[in-house]
Design an enzyme around this catalytic site. Sequence first.
Site, PDB file in Angstrom:
ATOM      1  N   CYS A 120      19.929 -25.391 -69.340  1.00  0.00           N
ATOM      2  CA  CYS A 120      19.203 -25.384 -68.059  1.00  0.00           C
ATOM      3  C   CYS A 120      17.721 -25.666 -68.310  1.00  0.00           C
ATOM      4  CB  CYS A 120      19.348 -24.038 -67.361  1.00  0.00           C
ATOM      5  SG  CYS A 120      21.007 -23.657 -66.766  1.00  0.00           S
ATOM      6  N   THR A 127      21.672 -28.269 -83.272  1.00  0.00           N
ATOM      7  CA  THR A 127      22.274 -26.973 -83.587  1.00  0.00           C
ATOM      8  C   THR A 127      22.048 -25.991 -82.455  1.00  0.00           C
ATOM      9  OG1 THR A 127      21.928 -27.383 -85.941  1.00  0.00           O
ATOM     10  CG2 THR A 127      22.366 -25.106 -85.288  1.00  0.00           C
ATOM     11  N   ASN A 135      16.517 -27.098 -85.147  1.00  0.00           N
ATOM     12  CA  ASN A 135      16.775 -28.428 -84.601  1.00  0.00           C
ATOM     13  C   ASN A 135      17.569 -28.311 -83.306  1.00  0.00           C
ATOM     14  OD1 ASN A 135      19.803 -29.048 -85.168  1.00  0.00           O
ATOM     15  ND2 ASN A 135      19.016 -28.160 -87.077  1.00  0.00           N
ATOM     16  N   CYS A 159       9.423 -28.636 -88.867  1.00  0.00           N
ATOM     17  CA  CYS A 159       8.412 -27.784 -89.490  1.00  0.00           C
ATOM     18  C   CYS A 159       7.984 -28.346 -90.839  1.00  0.00           C
ATOM     19  CB  CYS A 159       8.940 -26.364 -89.667  1.00  0.00           C
ATOM     20  SG  CYS A 159       9.120 -25.464 -88.131  1.00  0.00           S
ATOM     21  N   CYS A 190      23.685 -27.999 -64.174  1.00  0.00           N
ATOM     22  CA  CYS A 190      23.714 -27.969 -65.641  1.00  0.00           C
ATOM     23  C   CYS A 190      25.090 -28.389 -66.132  1.00  0.00           C
ATOM     24  CB  CYS A 190      23.371 -26.575 -66.154  1.00  0.00           C
ATOM     25  SG  CYS A 190      23.492 -26.402 -67.946  1.00  0.00           S
TER      26      CYS A 190
END
Length: 156
Positions: free
Chosen positions: A79, A37, A34, A92, A149
């Site tokens: 980035c 995380t 995910n 999934c 970033c």
Amino acid sequence: ALNPDVEIVALEKRVEEFSSLAAKADVVLDCTDNFATRKAINRACVKARRPLVSGAAIRFDAQLMVFDLREDDAPCYACLFPEEGEVEEVQCSQMGVFAPLTGVIGALQAMEALKLLAGIGESLSGKLVVFDAKSAEWRSVEVAKDPACKVCGNQT
């Protein structure tokens, strides 16, 4: 017994904060499923300047990238997938994953981690490798550090 200097720490709980773990690691492998995380792991690796080997698979598609955050000009995960960016979270459990594909990407993650640890070969730092299991075709895309970033842009 063959490698007495290697220490593996198994965590039998859900990790909420990654900074202290990343700071203790020589290299971090992200095998999570995910974006929340993945982004938290990336932030911890940027903060600790630890290399991150990221792998992912869904359906018949997979990707692999090394973020060697020891290098000032290396991109980080944000980035490529910005923190504030809209990303469709696909699971999934609902979309499925071609089981052998996870083994392929996992083995490649292990290979990249070992190369980083041993200081041999050329890592995939700055390269996103994408694999289409249906056609067995690989593509590679260069990824540059984003100076704007929000995670690593001011880390020079």
